[in-house]
Scaffold this motif. Sequence first.
Motif, PDB file in Angstrom:
ATOM      1  N   GLU A 161     -15.074   3.643  -4.915  1.00 46.81           N
ATOM      2  CA  GLU A 161     -13.675   2.763  -5.023  1.00 46.81           C
ATOM      3  C   GLU A 161     -13.067   2.587  -3.916  1.00 46.81           C
ATOM      4  O   GLU A 161     -13.954   2.776  -2.612  1.00 46.81           O
ATOM      5  CB  GLU A 161     -12.419   4.201  -5.754  1.00 46.81           C
ATOM      6  N   LEU A 162     -12.832   1.096  -3.381  1.00 54.83           N
ATOM      7  CA  LEU A 162     -12.118   0.444  -1.812  1.00 54.83           C
ATOM      8  C   LEU A 162     -11.093   0.455  -2.155  1.00 54.83           C
ATOM      9  O   LEU A 162     -10.344   0.159  -2.485  1.00 54.83           O
ATOM     10  CB  LEU A 162     -13.124  -0.614  -2.093  1.00 54.83           C
ATOM     11  N   VAL A 163     -10.644   0.731  -0.355  1.00 53.91           N
ATOM     12  CA  VAL A 163      -9.162   0.764  -0.144  1.00 53.91           C
ATOM     13  C   VAL A 163      -9.055  -0.189   1.085  1.00 53.91           C
ATOM     14  O   VAL A 163      -9.525  -0.026   1.746  1.00 53.91           O
ATOM     15  CB  VAL A 163      -9.001   2.315   0.184  1.00 53.91           C
ATOM     16  N   PRO A 164      -8.416  -0.853   0.838  1.00 50.66           N
ATOM     17  CA  PRO A 164      -8.655  -1.799   2.225  1.00 50.66           C
ATOM     18  C   PRO A 164      -8.258  -0.895   3.193  1.00 50.66           C
ATOM     19  O   PRO A 164      -6.996  -0.418   3.043  1.00 50.66           O
ATOM     20  CB  PRO A 164      -7.174  -2.663   1.824  1.00 50.66           C
ATOM     21  N   TYR A 165      -8.210  -1.160   4.188  1.00 51.12           N
ATOM     22  CA  TYR A 165      -8.164  -0.492   5.451  1.00 51.12           C
ATOM     23  C   TYR A 165      -6.638  -0.775   6.140  1.00 51.12           C
ATOM     24  O   TYR A 165      -7.109  -1.793   6.837  1.00 51.12           O
ATOM     25  CB  TYR A 165      -9.509   0.497   6.264  1.00 51.12           C
ATOM     26  N   MET A 166      -5.877  -0.318   7.759  1.00 47.52           N
ATOM     27  CA  MET A 166      -4.966  -0.412   8.280  1.00 47.52           C
ATOM     28  C   MET A 166      -5.152   0.839   9.021  1.00 47.52           C
ATOM     29  O   MET A 166      -4.709   1.843   8.885  1.00 47.52           O
ATOM     30  CB  MET A 166      -3.614  -1.191   7.471  1.00 47.52           C
ATOM     31  N   ASP A 167      -4.725   0.490   9.966  1.00 45.14           N
ATOM     32  CA  ASP A 167      -4.512   1.295  11.810  1.00 45.14           C
ATOM     33  C   ASP A 167      -3.011   0.869  11.282  1.00 45.14           C
ATOM     34  O   ASP A 167      -1.915   0.754  10.636  1.00 45.14           O
ATOM     35  CB  ASP A 167      -4.426   0.709  12.865  1.00 45.14           C
ATOM     36  N   SER A 168      -2.846   2.920  10.982  1.00 48.01           N
ATOM     37  CA  SER A 168      -1.090   3.672  10.994  1.00 48.01           C
ATOM     38  C   SER A 168      -0.989   4.504  11.607  1.00 48.01           C
ATOM     39  O   SER A 168      -2.108   5.620  12.042  1.00 48.01           O
ATOM     40  CB  SER A 168      -0.797   4.059   9.700  1.00 48.01           C
ATOM     41  N   LEU A 169      -0.019   5.130  12.269  1.00 45.16           N
ATOM     42  CA  LEU A 169       0.090   6.057  12.740  1.00 45.16           C
ATOM     43  C   LEU A 169       1.245   7.085  12.001  1.00 45.16           C
ATOM     44  O   LEU A 169       1.109   8.305  12.076  1.00 45.16           O
ATOM     45  CB  LEU A 169       1.192   5.956  14.111  1.00 45.16           C
ATOM     46  N   LEU A 170       1.212   6.728  10.461  1.00 45.40           N
ATOM     47  CA  LEU A 170       2.307   7.881   9.890  1.00 45.40           C
ATOM     48  C   LEU A 170       2.049   8.750   9.215  1.00 45.40           C
ATOM     49  O   LEU A 170       0.383   8.832   9.533  1.00 45.40           O
ATOM     50  CB  LEU A 170       2.410   6.376   8.523  1.00 45.40           C
ATOM     51  N   PHE A 171       2.270  10.031   9.337  1.00 45.17           N
ATOM     52  CA  PHE A 171       1.370  11.380   8.454  1.00 45.17           C
ATOM     53  C   PHE A 171       2.938  11.907   7.928  1.00 45.17           C
ATOM     54  O   PHE A 171       3.819  12.535   8.613  1.00 45.17           O
ATOM     55  CB  PHE A 171       1.413  12.543   9.869  1.00 45.17           C
ATOM     56  N   PRO A 172       3.263  11.903   6.926  1.00 46.40           N
ATOM     57  CA  PRO A 172       4.001  12.092   5.687  1.00 46.40           C
ATOM     58  C   PRO A 172       4.981  13.143   6.030  1.00 46.40           C
ATOM     59  O   PRO A 172       5.444  13.636   5.311  1.00 46.40           O
ATOM     60  CB  PRO A 172       3.333  11.538   4.431  1.00 46.40           C
ATOM     61  N   MET A 173       4.086  14.269   6.076  1.00 42.96           N
ATOM     62  CA  MET A 173       4.554  15.653   6.215  1.00 42.96           C
ATOM     63  C   MET A 173       5.235  15.678   8.049  1.00 42.96           C
ATOM     64  O   MET A 173       5.881  17.216   7.635  1.00 42.96           O
ATOM     65  CB  MET A 173       3.373  16.392   6.093  1.00 42.96           C
ATOM     66  N   HIS A 174       4.968  15.309   8.692  1.00 44.36           N
ATOM     67  CA  HIS A 174       5.637  15.406   9.999  1.00 44.36           C
ATOM     68  C   HIS A 174       7.729  15.004   9.904  1.00 44.36           C
ATOM     69  O   HIS A 174       7.850  14.483   9.233  1.00 44.36           O
ATOM     70  CB  HIS A 174       4.931  14.799  10.767  1.00 44.36           C
TER      71      HIS A 174
END
Length: 377
Positions: free
Chosen positions: A352-365
């Motif tokens: 399985e392939l997923v397009p990658y993007m730079d992200s600073l998100l972290f949902p548990m914070h």
Amino acid sequence: MADNNNTSHLPPEIIEIIMSKLSVNSLLRFKAVSKSWNTMISDPIFVQNYLHKSKYSNSRNLLLCKSPSSNYSEVFNMFELEEEDRKLKRVRVLKGSSNTMTQVVCSCDGVLLLADRSYTTLGLWNPSTRAQARFPSPKIFKYELLSYGLCRDPTAGGDFKVVIAWSDFYKFFSCKNKTWSRRKKYGDGSRRFGSGSKLGVCVDGVVYWVMTDKIGYRREIVYFDPRDDKLEILQKPENIVDDYYKRIYLTELRGCLCLYCHGGDKTRVQIWTKGKKGSDDSNSWKELITIENVKTPISLFRPMLFIEENILIWINSSSSSSNLKNSCTLVLYCPYEMKFERVEGEGLYGVELVPYMDSLLFPMHNTAPKRKRKKRN
């Protein structure tokens, strides 16, 4: 953490522009330079603007895939598509912090939803920051066919939510509250999850699936909006009629929700695109492109992203009977020549392939806004 730095004479707006052009790794290091830099980089508005820049960049040629030789560990390969050579070059190897979360379920805004082999534990992982969290999956009867989705309130500081749907019920996990909702019923029981699309497609923070009636004849698009936690029906293009043998599929291209299905016969695949939220045509569908000379079953065929005017297509060639079955699992379709061109690369078969993007998100914070600033267009 000191506040004295050589850039103190620069206006904050200039520093922010410079910061927005840096890599995630650099930004994570620079958070330790000073309190003011840490505040700027951690600000939800900056995080949102940084994500927007990454998401709509013209150079989104990066793909992330589970290493086929690491079935029992979290090892992911990052590939870059070299446009001139039409080859995939492995540029990085990423490893998670656990050896149990081995299944890639879906993704949203650069964050992956992972699961263990039994799907009893779920996890969220940001490949850019390596931040990761795990939580138990709700107890649902094992014989049920489950559909999964990951979405995020698109406003700055919005909550990530994991959605699990089955039959005509659904539950969602709020990452901000760290709890599962009570089981909710959808519709009148005439439609079911499980026989449609298993994995949701996230666009503009909303997650979409294809849902069918009990006999599998009528297919509808349903979506979950994290802002009101409701499932609603999205109208299909008018030209798409219900047909037991004509299945519809969803994907995301150029930041828009797309529907694709056979057009006329099985050698043609039509792709429709829906207008983006907030635009004048947000509620309408337009035919984007028709892919000709298709020799692969549409169930094994998924458009992934545009490379200039060409379309990168993932094909599950390991089980395909087409003339592409001995080729790489990725092909580029040129609409002007109506031809498929093989993309050379190793370690991509059946993965399985997923397009990658730079992200600073972290949902548990805790991502509540700290300061009021205008969001840049």
